[in-house]
Design a protein around this motif. Structure first.
Motif, mmCIF file in Angstrom:
data_model
loop_
_atom_site.group_PDB
_atom_site.id
_atom_site.type_symbol
_atom_site.label_atom_id
_atom_site.label_comp_id
_atom_site.label_asym_id
_atom_site.label_seq_id
_atom_site.Cartn_x
_atom_site.Cartn_y
_atom_site.Cartn_z
ATOM 1 N N ALA A 1 0.832 -1.199 0.000
ATOM 2 C CA ALA A 1 0.000 0.000 0.000
ATOM 3 C C ALA A 1 0.869 1.251 0.000
ATOM 4 C CB ALA A 1 -0.928 -0.021 1.216
ATOM 5 N N GLU A 2 1.934 1.244 0.805
ATOM 6 C CA GLU A 2 2.835 2.396 0.861
ATOM 7 C C GLU A 2 3.584 2.563 -0.456
ATOM 8 O OE1 GLU A 2 5.255 1.452 4.199
ATOM 9 O OE2 GLU A 2 3.759 2.095 5.694
ATOM 10 N N ARG A 3 3.975 1.457 -1.071
ATOM 11 C CA ARG A 3 4.732 1.516 -2.322
ATOM 12 C C ARG A 3 3.924 2.158 -3.439
ATOM 13 N NH1 ARG A 3 9.046 -1.194 -4.579
ATOM 14 N NH2 ARG A 3 9.316 -2.338 -2.632
ATOM 15 N N PHE A 4 2.623 1.817 -3.527
ATOM 16 C CA PHE A 4 1.815 2.267 -4.654
ATOM 17 C C PHE A 4 0.842 3.391 -4.296
ATOM 18 C CE2 PHE A 4 2.865 -2.165 -5.897
ATOM 19 C CZ PHE A 4 3.589 -1.855 -7.042
ATOM 20 N N GLY A 5 0.858 3.848 -3.048
ATOM 21 C CA GLY A 5 -0.033 4.932 -2.672
ATOM 22 C C GLY A 5 -1.492 4.539 -2.652
ATOM 23 N N LEU A 6 -1.770 3.268 -2.308
ATOM 24 C CA LEU A 6 -3.138 2.777 -2.226
ATOM 25 C C LEU A 6 -3.551 2.626 -0.775
ATOM 26 C CD1 LEU A 6 -2.863 -0.072 -4.899
ATOM 27 C CD2 LEU A 6 -3.780 2.221 -5.239
ATOM 28 N N THR A 7 -4.841 2.477 -0.557
ATOM 29 C CA THR A 7 -5.306 2.194 0.793
ATOM 30 C C THR A 7 -5.027 0.735 1.113
ATOM 31 O OG1 THR A 7 -7.523 1.524 0.094
ATOM 32 C CG2 THR A 7 -7.169 3.876 0.531
ATOM 33 N N SER A 8 -4.816 0.439 2.400
ATOM 34 C CA SER A 8 -4.568 -0.942 2.805
ATOM 35 C C SER A 8 -5.757 -1.834 2.469
ATOM 36 C CB SER A 8 -4.276 -0.999 4.313
ATOM 37 O OG SER A 8 -3.061 -0.344 4.610
ATOM 38 N N ALA A 9 -6.968 -1.269 2.604
ATOM 39 C CA ALA A 9 -8.170 -2.054 2.309
ATOM 40 C C ALA A 9 -8.207 -2.454 0.838
ATOM 41 C CB ALA A 9 -9.418 -1.259 2.674
ATOM 42 N N ALA A 10 -7.857 -1.516 -0.048
ATOM 43 C CA ALA A 10 -7.862 -1.824 -1.482
ATOM 44 C C ALA A 10 -6.835 -2.901 -1.804
ATOM 45 C CB ALA A 10 -7.577 -0.556 -2.288
ATOM 46 N N VAL A 11 -5.635 -2.787 -1.215
ATOM 47 C CA VAL A 11 -4.597 -3.778 -1.477
ATOM 48 C C VAL A 11 -5.024 -5.147 -0.980
ATOM 49 C CG1 VAL A 11 -2.255 -4.493 -0.850
ATOM 50 C CG2 VAL A 11 -2.708 -2.130 -1.520
ATOM 51 N N ARG A 12 -5.635 -5.194 0.210
ATOM 52 C CA ARG A 12 -6.061 -6.490 0.754
ATOM 53 C C ARG A 12 -7.107 -7.145 -0.141
ATOM 54 N NH1 ARG A 12 -5.340 -3.889 5.858
ATOM 55 N NH2 ARG A 12 -7.525 -3.229 5.874
ATOM 56 N N ARG A 13 -8.007 -6.352 -0.739
ATOM 57 C CA ARG A 13 -8.991 -6.922 -1.657
ATOM 58 C C ARG A 13 -8.310 -7.559 -2.863
ATOM 59 N NH1 ARG A 13 -11.780 -2.198 -0.657
ATOM 60 N NH2 ARG A 13 -11.270 -1.360 -2.711
ATOM 61 N N HIS A 14 -7.329 -6.851 -3.423
ATOM 62 C CA HIS A 14 -6.619 -7.385 -4.576
ATOM 63 C C HIS A 14 -5.830 -8.633 -4.199
ATOM 64 C CE1 HIS A 14 -7.737 -4.249 -7.319
ATOM 65 N NE2 HIS A 14 -7.171 -3.293 -6.599
ATOM 66 N N LEU A 15 -5.204 -8.611 -3.032
ATOM 67 C CA LEU A 15 -4.423 -9.768 -2.608
ATOM 68 C C LEU A 15 -5.320 -10.979 -2.398
ATOM 69 C CD1 LEU A 15 -1.881 -8.159 -0.096
ATOM 70 C CD2 LEU A 15 -1.494 -8.805 -2.483
ATOM 71 N N ALA A 16 -6.502 -10.740 -1.842
ATOM 72 C CA ALA A 16 -7.440 -11.848 -1.640
ATOM 73 C C ALA A 16 -7.850 -12.458 -2.985
ATOM 74 C CB ALA A 16 -8.673 -11.352 -0.885
ATOM 75 N N ALA A 17 -8.061 -11.608 -3.984
ATOM 76 C CA ALA A 17 -8.433 -12.108 -5.311
ATOM 77 C C ALA A 17 -7.282 -12.867 -5.947
ATOM 78 C CB ALA A 17 -8.860 -10.944 -6.207
ATOM 79 N N LEU A 18 -6.064 -12.357 -5.808
ATOM 80 C CA LEU A 18 -4.896 -13.027 -6.372
ATOM 81 C C LEU A 18 -4.644 -14.360 -5.677
ATOM 82 C CD1 LEU A 18 -2.500 -9.953 -6.729
ATOM 83 C CD2 LEU A 18 -3.563 -11.237 -8.601
ATOM 84 N N GLU A 19 -4.888 -14.388 -4.367
ATOM 85 C CA GLU A 19 -4.704 -15.637 -3.628
ATOM 86 C C GLU A 19 -5.761 -16.660 -4.044
ATOM 87 O OE1 GLU A 19 -3.606 -16.954 0.947
ATOM 88 O OE2 GLU A 19 -4.795 -15.150 0.613
ATOM 89 N N ALA A 20 -7.002 -16.204 -4.235
ATOM 90 C CA ALA A 20 -8.073 -17.102 -4.663
ATOM 91 C C ALA A 20 -7.801 -17.669 -6.057
ATOM 92 C CB ALA A 20 -9.412 -16.364 -4.654
ATOM 93 N N ASP A 21 -7.130 -16.887 -6.904
ATOM 94 C CA ASP A 21 -6.799 -17.342 -8.255
ATOM 95 C C ASP A 21 -5.553 -18.223 -8.278
ATOM 96 O OD1 ASP A 21 -8.954 -16.010 -9.302
ATOM 97 O OD2 ASP A 21 -7.806 -14.233 -9.909
ATOM 98 N N GLY A 22 -4.902 -18.402 -7.124
ATOM 99 C CA GLY A 22 -3.717 -19.242 -7.053
ATOM 100 C C GLY A 22 -2.452 -18.587 -7.569
ATOM 101 N N ILE A 23 -2.473 -17.250 -7.683
ATOM 102 C CA ILE A 23 -1.310 -16.531 -8.208
ATOM 103 C C ILE A 23 -0.299 -16.246 -7.103
ATOM 104 C CG2 ILE A 23 -0.553 -14.408 -9.353
ATOM 105 C CD1 ILE A 23 -3.273 -14.352 -10.746
ATOM 106 N N ILE A 24 -0.787 -15.944 -5.898
ATOM 107 C CA ILE A 24 0.093 -15.705 -4.762
ATOM 108 C C ILE A 24 -0.315 -16.622 -3.620
ATOM 109 C CG2 ILE A 24 0.462 -13.286 -5.403
ATOM 110 C CD1 ILE A 24 -1.451 -12.508 -3.130
ATOM 111 N N VAL A 25 0.581 -16.806 -2.665
ATOM 112 C CA VAL A 25 0.284 -17.602 -1.481
ATOM 113 C C VAL A 25 0.839 -16.878 -0.262
ATOM 114 C CG1 VAL A 25 0.247 -19.830 -2.662
ATOM 115 C CG2 VAL A 25 2.407 -18.953 -1.757
ATOM 116 N N GLU A 26 0.251 -17.166 0.881
ATOM 117 C CA GLU A 26 0.751 -16.601 2.123
ATOM 118 C C GLU A 26 2.060 -17.276 2.497
ATOM 119 O OE1 GLU A 26 -0.754 -15.897 6.741
ATOM 120 O OE2 GLU A 26 -2.173 -16.518 5.172
#
Length: 264
Positions: free
Chosen positions: A54-79
């Motif tokens: 969020a700090e790197r791209f100037g986004l809100t933490s909530a917006a980043v978490r939504r995108h991360l959740a979608a990427l994780e659901a698609d199997g692109i990223i993992v915790e």
């Protein structure tokens, strides 16, 4: 229908601030572009937290978490589990890395390359594979030397840190998504040398978030060994490969010594 004015993804508003788009200009669809940038950052810098993204791209933490959740659901990223010291109450922040790449449906090219290397091993042994790997990385050294010469012609001799950054840039262009992480390690003196100031060892880690030959290297680690030797030659210092994507790690990590001194 009323559109909420505080939703960062509302039509006509930017994701980072929620402010209206310029009049007469169609607002771009933010999701795909943002997620592509997040994937690139996680590839190069992972493991990384939602807060740092969020700090790197100037986004809100909530917006980043939504995108991360979608990427994780698609199997692109993992915790990714990162050991952290006890911090009292609360859970440590989640960190993310790129998920292991699935095997491609069209693997004829990779399978043919693997078959060729297997045959090379049968005909010439490990030395033949190492010779092939040396031929593969030889242009790296030539290009790196040319870039060093060009940089020094305009700004004078490059220090170790500048050379490492130059190498990271070259490796990224070759498809390795490379970043440099500086580290400072305090080394305590031996008990027999009481009163001596502790040593500080300044090092760097060269982190490669992608490997174009990962599947081949998983079967023939000589490719990784030769890459490590090439990095050592280009930088002129001994280096140590700590982890590889081919070996199952989230990144290829190479330890590079820089300087050593004593604290005041």
């Amino acid at each position: 229908m009323t559109i909420s004015t505080d939703h960062p993804d509302a039509p006509g508003r930017t994701e980072a601030t929620g402010r209206p788009a310029a009049s007469g200009v169609e607002a771009p669809e933010p999701h795909r572009d943002t997620r592509d940038r997040l994937v690139e950052a996680i590839t190069a810098h992972g493991p990384v937290t939602a807060r740092s993204l969020a700090e790197r791209f100037g986004l809100t933490s909530a917006a980043v978490r939504r995108h991360l959740a979608a990427l994780e659901a698609d199997g692109i990223i993992v915790e990714h589990d990162v050991p952290v010291p006890q911090r009292g109450r609360g859970r440590p922040s989640k960190s993310f890395v790129i998920a292991a790449a699935p095997r491609s449906e069209d693997r004829e090219g990779d399978d043919l390359a693997l078959l060729a290397i297997d045959q090379l091993v049968r005909l010439g042994g490990r030395e033949a594979v190492e010779s092939l790997a040396e031929m593969r990385v030889a242009p790296w050294g030539q290009e790196f030397s040319a870039r060093v010469a060009a940089a020094e012609a305009t700004s004078g001799p490059l220090d170790a840190s500048a050379r490492i950054e130059l190498l990271a840039e070259l490796l990224s262009e070759l498809g390795y998504a490379t970043t440099v992480r500086p580290l400072t390690v305090n080394v305590p003196e031996a008990p027999s040398r009481r009163g001596a100031r502790p040593r500080t060892v300044v090092t760097a880690q060269l982190c490669q978030g992608h490997c174009p030959v990962q599947d081949l290297a998983a079967e023939h680690p000589e490719l990784c060994d030769i890459e490590t030797r090439a990095i050592s030659r280009m930088l002129g210092v001994p280096v140590q490969r700590l982890a590889t994507l081919a070996g199952g790690a989230h990144a290829c990590t190479t330890h590079i010594p820089l300087t050593e001194g004593r604290t005041s």
